[in-house]
Structure formats: structure tokens, C-alpha cells
Motif scaffolding. Structure first.
Motif, mmCIF file in Angstrom:
data_model
loop_
_atom_site.group_PDB
_atom_site.id
_atom_site.type_symbol
_atom_site.label_atom_id
_atom_site.label_comp_id
_atom_site.label_asym_id
_atom_site.label_seq_id
_atom_site.Cartn_x
_atom_site.Cartn_y
_atom_site.Cartn_z
ATOM 1 N N GLN A 129 0.802 -1.224 0.000
ATOM 2 C CA GLN A 129 0.000 0.000 0.000
ATOM 3 C C GLN A 129 0.839 1.280 0.000
ATOM 4 O OE1 GLN A 129 -3.344 -0.462 2.988
ATOM 5 N NE2 GLN A 129 -2.323 -2.415 3.311
ATOM 6 N N PHE A 130 1.985 1.250 0.677
ATOM 7 C CA PHE A 130 2.896 2.402 0.744
ATOM 8 C C PHE A 130 2.161 3.655 1.247
ATOM 9 C CE2 PHE A 130 4.350 -0.538 -2.513
ATOM 10 C CZ PHE A 130 5.615 -0.846 -2.038
ATOM 11 N N THR A 131 1.512 3.490 2.384
ATOM 12 C CA THR A 131 0.697 4.558 2.954
ATOM 13 C C THR A 131 1.342 5.124 4.211
ATOM 14 O OG1 THR A 131 -0.613 2.779 3.958
ATOM 15 C CG2 THR A 131 -1.524 3.852 2.015
ATOM 16 N N TYR A 132 0.960 6.335 4.534
ATOM 17 C CA TYR A 132 1.509 7.018 5.694
ATOM 18 C C TYR A 132 0.543 8.124 6.092
ATOM 19 C CZ TYR A 132 2.817 10.650 2.320
ATOM 20 O OH TYR A 132 2.786 11.619 1.347
ATOM 21 N N ALA A 133 0.708 8.620 7.317
ATOM 22 C CA ALA A 133 -0.064 9.768 7.776
ATOM 23 C C ALA A 133 0.869 10.953 7.935
ATOM 24 C CB ALA A 133 -0.762 9.462 9.104
ATOM 25 N N VAL A 134 0.340 12.138 7.707
ATOM 26 C CA VAL A 134 1.131 13.359 7.860
ATOM 27 C C VAL A 134 0.289 14.395 8.602
ATOM 28 C CG1 VAL A 134 0.467 14.117 5.533
ATOM 29 C CG2 VAL A 134 2.427 15.172 6.669
ATOM 30 N N PHE A 135 0.921 15.036 9.580
ATOM 31 C CA PHE A 135 0.267 16.077 10.378
ATOM 32 C C PHE A 135 1.021 17.376 10.169
ATOM 33 C CE2 PHE A 135 -0.356 18.093 14.716
ATOM 34 C CZ PHE A 135 -1.675 18.459 14.488
ATOM 35 N N ASP A 136 0.303 18.416 9.723
ATOM 36 C CA ASP A 136 0.961 19.683 9.414
ATOM 37 C C ASP A 136 0.779 20.727 10.506
ATOM 38 O OD1 ASP A 136 -1.663 20.524 9.155
ATOM 39 O OD2 ASP A 136 -1.545 20.926 6.998
ATOM 40 N N GLU A 187 -2.180 21.446 11.799
ATOM 41 C CA GLU A 187 -3.609 21.738 11.816
ATOM 42 C C GLU A 187 -4.436 20.559 11.315
ATOM 43 O OE1 GLU A 187 -4.685 25.337 9.859
ATOM 44 O OE2 GLU A 187 -3.140 26.552 10.840
ATOM 45 N N HIS A 188 -3.961 19.890 10.283
ATOM 46 C CA HIS A 188 -4.730 18.832 9.652
ATOM 47 C C HIS A 188 -3.918 17.537 9.608
ATOM 48 C CE1 HIS A 188 -6.170 22.686 7.855
ATOM 49 N NE2 HIS A 188 -7.330 22.173 8.216
ATOM 50 N N MET A 189 -4.642 16.418 9.698
ATOM 51 C CA MET A 189 -4.045 15.093 9.597
ATOM 52 C C MET A 189 -4.568 14.422 8.333
ATOM 53 S SD MET A 189 -2.166 12.643 10.922
ATOM 54 C CE MET A 189 -2.043 12.728 12.704
ATOM 55 N N PHE A 190 -3.654 13.899 7.540
ATOM 56 C CA PHE A 190 -4.025 13.242 6.294
ATOM 57 C C PHE A 190 -3.445 11.830 6.262
ATOM 58 C CE2 PHE A 190 -3.498 17.783 5.433
ATOM 59 C CZ PHE A 190 -4.729 18.114 4.869
ATOM 60 N N LEU A 191 -4.194 10.906 5.673
ATOM 61 C CA LEU A 191 -3.682 9.577 5.359
ATOM 62 C C LEU A 191 -3.390 9.551 3.866
ATOM 63 C CD1 LEU A 191 -3.053 6.804 6.610
ATOM 64 C CD2 LEU A 191 -5.373 6.084 5.997
ATOM 65 N N GLU A 192 -2.114 9.353 3.518
ATOM 66 C CA GLU A 192 -1.671 9.511 2.133
ATOM 67 C C GLU A 192 -1.047 8.217 1.615
ATOM 68 O OE1 GLU A 192 -2.168 12.136 0.380
ATOM 69 O OE2 GLU A 192 -2.071 13.949 1.595
ATOM 70 N N GLN A 193 -0.905 8.146 0.299
ATOM 71 C CA GLN A 193 -0.179 7.052 -0.343
ATOM 72 C C GLN A 193 0.994 7.635 -1.110
ATOM 73 O OE1 GLN A 193 -2.088 4.932 -3.624
ATOM 74 N NE2 GLN A 193 -1.156 3.027 -2.924
ATOM 75 N N TYR A 194 2.164 7.000 -0.936
ATOM 76 C CA TYR A 194 3.349 7.470 -1.661
ATOM 77 C C TYR A 194 3.325 6.879 -3.066
ATOM 78 C CZ TYR A 194 8.225 8.072 -3.041
ATOM 79 O OH TYR A 194 9.384 8.406 -3.720
ATOM 80 N N VAL A 195 3.291 7.754 -4.040
ATOM 81 C CA VAL A 195 3.316 7.372 -5.438
ATOM 82 C C VAL A 195 4.599 7.900 -6.050
ATOM 83 C CG1 VAL A 195 2.137 7.519 -7.667
ATOM 84 C CG2 VAL A 195 0.793 7.422 -5.542
ATOM 85 N N GLU A 196 5.381 7.052 -6.653
ATOM 86 C CA GLU A 196 6.652 7.452 -7.235
ATOM 87 C C GLU A 196 6.467 8.580 -8.224
ATOM 88 O OE1 GLU A 196 9.526 6.496 -6.391
ATOM 89 O OE2 GLU A 196 9.574 4.410 -5.776
ATOM 90 N N GLY A 197 7.285 9.592 -8.103
ATOM 91 C CA GLY A 197 7.282 10.695 -9.058
ATOM 92 C C GLY A 197 6.364 11.825 -8.680
ATOM 93 N N GLU A 198 5.490 11.601 -7.689
ATOM 94 C CA GLU A 198 4.606 12.682 -7.254
ATOM 95 C C GLU A 198 5.276 13.499 -6.180
ATOM 96 O OE1 GLU A 198 0.724 11.655 -6.056
ATOM 97 O OE2 GLU A 198 0.112 10.883 -7.994
ATOM 98 N N SER A 199 5.076 14.779 -6.222
ATOM 99 C CA SER A 199 5.606 15.684 -5.202
ATOM 100 C C SER A 199 4.465 16.180 -4.342
ATOM 101 C CB SER A 199 6.330 16.872 -5.861
ATOM 102 O OG SER A 199 6.786 17.774 -4.891
ATOM 103 N N ARG A 200 4.630 16.026 -3.019
ATOM 104 C CA ARG A 200 3.580 16.465 -2.104
ATOM 105 C C ARG A 200 4.096 17.596 -1.232
ATOM 106 N NH1 ARG A 200 -0.641 13.136 -2.264
ATOM 107 N NH2 ARG A 200 -0.370 11.042 -3.050
#
Length: 254
Positions: free
Chosen positions: A231-238, A240-253
Motif C-alpha cells: 500500500q505504501f501509505t503514511y499519515a502526515v500532520f501539518d 492543523e490537519h491530519m491526512f492519510l496519504e499514499q506514496y506514489v513514485e514521481g509525485e511531489s507532495r
């Protein structure tokens, strides 16, 4: 304000994962992509499929991953490493050589004004009696001393063989991806824990290899992080907001 990242369950080195080297490289590329945006990275268990430290010997492999962890900590990024049920036997090597903060128990911590409960998730409400017995044996200090008396040539082999058997067995017999709030044991555990800990905002777990983002109350939210095998998933907290994301090669987040 820099981001906080959470991920788990890479099972690096697994003999049951045919694309293991590509998987490790993908994880390293992800860590490299966030190194300038991260204040901290929380690795919530089972990053290794089997890890056992002797006093003078550690398992071979994982060079790229360990090197990237060391680079992150050298840059000032906090890296928190939680032991799971596959890498229980981390002692002081990762702390001394890679600079990580090692956690053998669940952690409650404040991050950017929010209260987090962080854990791998094994042993939390799971009714499986066989798993409970194995977990007790693996955590027992006398059993660890006895295992350390075996030459690494055989003990490391035995550990990887057991881990592969466990992975292949659960791959075939695991329950559905999500069993519902009333059957998902980490959700049940969280609901019970909330009764005596009403101040916690986020409960974040690994272990189950599913992606789950569930708002339990107006305040409390539970997340299960998926895995870094398929799945290559992770959570990120900035902050203010919490997101559950997937790492896709070549995408910049962001």
C-alpha cells in the motif's frame, strides 16, 4: 512549521516478499523526499520482518534504510522507532548507530498542541490466545537470553523462517480488510481507552495492514496506517490537519 510523518509495517528483509529490495529502495526514496519537510518521523513498528540484536552482532542487510535514518537524525529530524511484534528485539544498536529514539511501549505525546496516542497495536484487544502466548514468550527476558545463546548462523535463520511462515499464513487467512467498528479490535480497544483518557485527539496504530481513518467522537480520531509492502501509505500532520496519504513514485507532495 514542518510536518510530522507516521508510517509502519515495512517488514524489510522478509523472505516472503519477492520485491524486497525494490520495496526498501522505495521506502528510502520516500524518506529522502520528506527530509527537508519533516520535523519528526514516527515508525510505528514492524519496520523489519525480523530483527534481533546480539551484543556484537546485528542482522545483515538494510544498509540503505539504516543509512537514511542516520542521515535524517544527523540533519536534526527526530526519528522515533517503535518495536512491533516482528522487531521486538531492538535494544541499543539503532539508538547508538542511527540516532533514533527507541520506544518499547505505547507513547502519549503532545505534537503542535494536539495529544497523540501512538502504538504498534499488537496485544491491544486481540483475542487470539496463541498470539498472546507467543507475544509473552518473545517479550520474556529469560527467553531472550536463551535465544541469544544460539549462534547467529542458526538463530537469524530460524527467525526469518518463522517470520516468513507467519507472513504467508496470514496472507492467506487474514480477515477482511475492515471488519467494522464492533469487530475491529484496535477500534474496540480505543473506545475503551477513551473512557479514561478523554483528552487524546489522535490514536495512531500499525499492525493490522489496513488503511483506516475513523472519527470516533467530535474530538477523537483513530488511524491505522496500512503498510509499506503493497500500500505504501503514511499519515502526515501539518500542525492543523491530519491526512492519510499514499506514496506514489514521481509525485511531489507539500
Amino acid at each position: 512549521m514542518k510536518n510530522i510523518y507516521f508510517l509502519s509495517d515495512a517488514h524489510l528483509g522478509s523472505w516472503g516478499i519477492p520485491h524486497g529490495r525494490m520495496q526498501e529502495r522505495r521506502l528510502v526514496r520516500f524518506l529522502d523526499s520528506i527530509k527537508d519537510k519533516a520535523a519528526a518521523v514516527y515508525l510505528l513498528g514492524d519496520m523489519f520482518d525480523f530483527w534481533y540484536e546480539y551484543k556484537y552482532v546485528v542482522p545483515r542487510g538494510y544498509t540503505r534504510f539504516l543509512g537514511k535514518l542516520s542521515e535524517l537524525t544527523d540533519m536534526g529530524v527526530e526519528v522515533h522507532f517503535f518495536t512491533g511484534n516482528h522487531d521486538i528485539w531492538a535494544f541499543d544498536y539503532l539508538q547508538r548507530e542511527c540516532g533514533v529514539v527507541l520506544h518499547k511501549q505505547p507513547l502519549t505525546t503532545e505534537i503542535y498542541g494536539k495529544l497523540f496516542f501512538l502504538a504498534h497495536g499488537d496485544g491491544m484487544g486481540d483475542p487470539n490466545k496463541t498470539f498472546k502466548l507467543l507475544r509473552w514468550l518473545f517479550h520474556n527476558r529469560l527467553c531472550q537470553i536463551a535465544f541469544s545463546a544460539i549462534h547467529p548462523r542458526w538463530s537469524i535463520w530460524a527467525g526469518h523462517t518463522w517470520a516468513k511462515h507467519s507472513y504467508m499464513k496470514h496472507k492467506e487467512t487474514d480477515p477482511p480488510a475492515y471488519m467494522g467498528e464492533n469487530r475491529e479490535f484496535l477500534v474496540r480497544y480505543t473506545r475503551q481507552y477513551m473512557q479514561t483518557h478523554p483528552d487524546i485527539d489522535y490514536y495512531i496504530y500499525g499492525h493490522r495492514h489496513i488503511e483506516l481513518d475513523l472519527q470516533l467522537t467530535k474530538k477523537a480520531r483513530v488511524m491505522i496506517l496500512g503498510d509499506w509492502i503493497n500500500q505504501f501509505t503514511y499519515a502526515v500532520f501539518d500542525g492543523e490537519h491530519m491526512f492519510l496519504e499514499q506514496y506514489v513514485e514521481g509525485e511531489s507532495r507539500p
